[in-house]
Motif scaffolding. Structure first.
Motif, PDB file in Angstrom:
ATOM      1  N   LEU A 142       0.813  -1.213   0.000  1.00  0.00           N
ATOM      2  CA  LEU A 142       0.000   0.000   0.000  1.00  0.00           C
ATOM      3  C   LEU A 142       0.847   1.263   0.000  1.00  0.00           C
ATOM      4  CD1 LEU A 142      -2.699  -1.022   2.649  1.00  0.00           C
ATOM      5  CD2 LEU A 142      -2.901  -1.117   0.155  1.00  0.00           C
ATOM      6  N   TYR A 143       1.963   1.238   0.752  1.00  0.00           N
ATOM      7  CA  TYR A 143       2.710   2.472   0.983  1.00  0.00           C
ATOM      8  C   TYR A 143       4.117   2.479   0.393  1.00  0.00           C
ATOM      9  CZ  TYR A 143      -1.016   2.658   4.477  1.00  0.00           C
ATOM     10  OH  TYR A 143      -2.228   2.630   5.098  1.00  0.00           O
ATOM     11  N   ALA A 144       4.748   1.329   0.307  1.00  0.00           N
ATOM     12  CA  ALA A 144       6.133   1.307  -0.176  1.00  0.00           C
ATOM     13  C   ALA A 144       6.284   1.880  -1.586  1.00  0.00           C
ATOM     14  CB  ALA A 144       6.696  -0.113  -0.113  1.00  0.00           C
ATOM     15  N   PRO A 145       5.441   1.527  -2.540  1.00  0.00           N
ATOM     16  CA  PRO A 145       5.661   2.037  -3.906  1.00  0.00           C
ATOM     17  C   PRO A 145       5.505   3.547  -4.045  1.00  0.00           C
ATOM     18  CG  PRO A 145       4.226   0.107  -3.915  1.00  0.00           C
ATOM     19  CD  PRO A 145       4.331   0.561  -2.495  1.00  0.00           C
ATOM     20  N   CYS A 146       4.712   4.179  -3.171  1.00  0.00           N
ATOM     21  CA  CYS A 146       4.423   5.610  -3.349  1.00  0.00           C
ATOM     22  C   CYS A 146       5.000   6.492  -2.248  1.00  0.00           C
ATOM     23  CB  CYS A 146       2.909   5.834  -3.454  1.00  0.00           C
ATOM     24  SG  CYS A 146       1.939   5.076  -2.147  1.00  0.00           S
ATOM     25  N   ALA A 147       5.759   5.924  -1.317  1.00  0.00           N
ATOM     26  CA  ALA A 147       6.334   6.725  -0.248  1.00  0.00           C
ATOM     27  C   ALA A 147       7.479   7.588  -0.767  1.00  0.00           C
ATOM     28  CB  ALA A 147       6.836   5.829   0.880  1.00  0.00           C
ATOM     29  N   ASP A 148       7.409   8.896  -0.511  1.00  0.00           N
ATOM     30  CA  ASP A 148       8.485   9.811  -0.904  1.00  0.00           C
ATOM     31  C   ASP A 148       9.595   9.843   0.140  1.00  0.00           C
ATOM     32  OD1 ASP A 148       7.256  11.321  -3.357  1.00  0.00           O
ATOM     33  OD2 ASP A 148       5.673  11.272  -1.843  1.00  0.00           O
ATOM     34  N   GLY A 149       9.227   9.567   1.388  1.00  0.00           N
ATOM     35  CA  GLY A 149      10.189   9.524   2.472  1.00  0.00           C
ATOM     36  C   GLY A 149       9.800   8.461   3.476  1.00  0.00           C
ATOM     37  N   VAL A 150      10.803   7.876   4.128  1.00  0.00           N
ATOM     38  CA  VAL A 150      10.565   6.831   5.125  1.00  0.00           C
ATOM     39  C   VAL A 150      11.267   7.220   6.424  1.00  0.00           C
ATOM     40  CG1 VAL A 150      11.071   4.432   5.771  1.00  0.00           C
ATOM     41  CG2 VAL A 150      10.261   4.967   3.454  1.00  0.00           C
ATOM     42  N   VAL A 151      10.591   7.026   7.537  1.00  0.00           N
ATOM     43  CA  VAL A 151      11.209   7.172   8.851  1.00  0.00           C
ATOM     44  C   VAL A 151      11.429   5.775   9.411  1.00  0.00           C
ATOM     45  CG1 VAL A 151      10.918   7.974  11.220  1.00  0.00           C
ATOM     46  CG2 VAL A 151      10.198   9.423   9.307  1.00  0.00           C
ATOM     47  N   ALA A 152      12.672   5.451   9.732  1.00  0.00           N
ATOM     48  CA  ALA A 152      13.017   4.134  10.272  1.00  0.00           C
ATOM     49  C   ALA A 152      13.375   4.279  11.745  1.00  0.00           C
ATOM     50  CB  ALA A 152      14.168   3.520   9.484  1.00  0.00           C
ATOM     51  N   GLN A 153      12.437   3.939  12.602  1.00  0.00           N
ATOM     52  CA  GLN A 153      12.692   3.991  14.044  1.00  0.00           C
ATOM     53  C   GLN A 153      13.765   2.975  14.400  1.00  0.00           C
ATOM     54  OE1 GLN A 153      13.113   5.196  17.128  1.00  0.00           O
ATOM     55  NE2 GLN A 153      10.966   5.830  17.171  1.00  0.00           N
ATOM     56  N   VAL A 154      14.644   3.334  15.324  1.00  0.00           N
ATOM     57  CA  VAL A 154      15.678   2.410  15.776  1.00  0.00           C
ATOM     58  C   VAL A 154      15.006   1.133  16.281  1.00  0.00           C
ATOM     59  CG1 VAL A 154      17.441   2.014  17.526  1.00  0.00           C
ATOM     60  CG2 VAL A 154      17.369   4.187  16.301  1.00  0.00           C
ATOM     61  N   GLY A 155      15.475  -0.012  15.794  1.00  0.00           N
ATOM     62  CA  GLY A 155      14.901  -1.290  16.180  1.00  0.00           C
ATOM     63  C   GLY A 155      13.962  -1.860  15.140  1.00  0.00           C
ATOM     64  N   PHE A 156      13.422  -1.007  14.258  1.00  0.00           N
ATOM     65  CA  PHE A 156      12.551  -1.489  13.186  1.00  0.00           C
ATOM     66  C   PHE A 156      13.445  -1.814  11.989  1.00  0.00           C
ATOM     67  CE2 PHE A 156       9.405  -2.009  10.081  1.00  0.00           C
ATOM     68  CZ  PHE A 156       8.135  -1.930  10.623  1.00  0.00           C
ATOM     69  N   GLN A 157      13.491  -3.075  11.611  1.00  0.00           N
ATOM     70  CA  GLN A 157      14.411  -3.519  10.575  1.00  0.00           C
ATOM     71  C   GLN A 157      13.982  -3.009   9.192  1.00  0.00           C
ATOM     72  OE1 GLN A 157      17.326  -5.173  11.400  1.00  0.00           O
ATOM     73  NE2 GLN A 157      16.556  -4.597  13.421  1.00  0.00           N
ATOM     74  N   CYS A 158      14.813  -2.133   8.652  1.00  0.00           N
ATOM     75  CA  CYS A 158      14.562  -1.585   7.307  1.00  0.00           C
ATOM     76  C   CYS A 158      15.619  -2.182   6.386  1.00  0.00           C
ATOM     77  CB  CYS A 158      14.633  -0.059   7.345  1.00  0.00           C
ATOM     78  SG  CYS A 158      14.127   0.749   5.810  1.00  0.00           S
ATOM     79  N   ARG A 159      15.378  -3.417   5.985  1.00  0.00           N
ATOM     80  CA  ARG A 159      16.353  -4.189   5.226  1.00  0.00           C
ATOM     81  C   ARG A 159      16.097  -4.104   3.722  1.00  0.00           C
ATOM     82  NH1 ARG A 159      20.312  -4.058   8.708  1.00  0.00           N
ATOM     83  NH2 ARG A 159      19.983  -5.304  10.574  1.00  0.00           N
ATOM     84  N   ALA A 160      16.912  -4.834   2.993  1.00  0.00           N
ATOM     85  CA  ALA A 160      16.873  -4.758   1.525  1.00  0.00           C
ATOM     86  C   ALA A 160      15.512  -5.143   0.975  1.00  0.00           C
ATOM     87  CB  ALA A 160      17.964  -5.645   0.938  1.00  0.00           C
ATOM     88  N   ASP A 161      14.830  -6.102   1.617  1.00  0.00           N
ATOM     89  CA  ASP A 161      13.526  -6.538   1.099  1.00  0.00           C
ATOM     90  C   ASP A 161      12.498  -5.420   1.178  1.00  0.00           C
ATOM     91  OD1 ASP A 161      13.634  -6.723   3.882  1.00  0.00           O
ATOM     92  OD2 ASP A 161      12.011  -8.186   3.945  1.00  0.00           O
TER      93      ASP A 161
END
Length: 330
Positions: free
Chosen positions: A46-65
């Motif tokens: 829903l959100y990944a294809p159209c997100a212009d910016g992402v906030v990655a909280q420490v501890g939330f894994q923002c990996r290659a997938d």
């Protein structure tokens, strides 16, 4: 972009309210969506294809997938100083800038470091427990040594470690530092003694860790290096849990070579209830809270949000962690 508005996708398992962030984003016409890790698979398409910016909280894994699904993203803003939960290489390959907020809590973490040093060297936890048990005997927690007779070793000499050094000086301790990425001039300005890693370990009665978690620092403080320290030494960690091999620390304490440890971080957080270090009187543990104050949290949230706004608008990010080719994303 979603429905003609820039979309910010917040990946966060820690904070329940994002009113401050939403207020800032709304002023710039941004839409905000928040995802918890248990809803990531549902929200990703829903959100990944159209997100212009992402906030990655420490501890939330923002990996290659996750990063691979970002089709419009210009910036990933890390909500904190540590960034080992974000795959920076994958972001770079996608042309996405990654930025963090490295100095929002330097005052808090340096104060917490001193608090841990004093707590374990003065054996305050043991005193407090025994008083609660009805035991009033100041002599049953010896040995306690005069702080000014100690040598404190700082592994890493970035912003936080420099503040720790300044705050330690009135106590009269000798301060040694090891950091291969800091100039001799900087050491001189702060009045500390630069030494090799081996010398730091061999001479430090109190070792305080201030390095990021990387492949080079993972399990850096292992049994062999703990045994290099003077007998009766203390270890303080307010950086990242993985820097210490926890099983080796447990062994060194049980053997009596290390007198104790003050830890704000562990390799796995939260730890399991049966974690051996939780059961050791010599170890004082706080729940990764050294960064915390009302003021630091407000500053963190404000600056994390501003980095997204600036990144989406193509502005310079002073704390960018990577370099990407500038190109227009539609």
């Amino acid at each position: 972009m979603k429905d003609g508005r820039h979309l910010v996708w917040i990946l966060d398992d820690e904070w329940n309210s994002h009113e401050l962030e939403k207020s800032m984003y709304n002023q710039h016409g941004f839409e905000v969506k928040v995802t918890r890790s248990d809803k990531l698979e549902d929200d990703m398409p829903l959100y990944a294809p159209c997100a212009d910016g992402v906030v990655a909280q420490v501890g939330f894994q923002c990996r290659a997938d996750v990063i691979d699904k970002l089709q419009s993203c210009k910036v990933i803003s890390v909500s904190g100083a540590g960034y080992n939960h974000v795959d920076i290489e994958a972001a770079t390959q996608k042309g996405i800038m990654v930025s963090n907020v490295p100095d929002y809590c330097a005052e808090e973490v340096s104060n917490h470091t001193l608090a841990l040093i004093l707590t374990v060297t003065r054996r305050l936890a043991s005193y407090n427990r025994k008083v609660r048990e009805g035991k009033w005997d100041p002599l049953d927690t010896m040995p306690i040594h005069r702080l000014s007779e100690n040598t404190v070793g700082l592994l890493g000499f970035g912003r936080i470690a420099r503040m720790v050094a300044a705050k330690l000086k009135p106590f009269g301790v000798r301060i040694l530092v090891h950091d291969d990425f800091v100039t001799e001039e900087t050491f001189n300005v702060h009045g500390v003694e630069p030494v090799s890693l081996n010398d730091l370990l061999q001479q430090s009665n109190i070792l305080s860790l201030h390095v990021p978690l990387t492949t080079e620092t993972n399990n850096l403080i292992n049994y062999e290096r703990l045994k290099m320290m003077p007998r009766g030494a203390f270890v303080i960690n307010t950086c990242r849990g993985g820097v210490i091999n926890e099983a080796d620390l447990e062994t060194a304490i049980k053997e009596g070579h290390i007198s104790g440890a003050g830890l704000d971080v562990l390799e796995i957080e939260p730890p399991s209830p049966d974690h051996p270090l939780l059961k050791m009187d010599e170890v004082f543990i706080t729940p990764h809270s050294s960064y915390l104050s009302e003021e630091s949290i407000d500053e963190l949230r404000t600056r994390t949000t501003q980095a997204v706004i600036d990144g989406v608008h193509g502005k310079h990010l002073p704390y960018a962690l990577n370099q990407v080719k500038t190109e227009t994303k539609i």
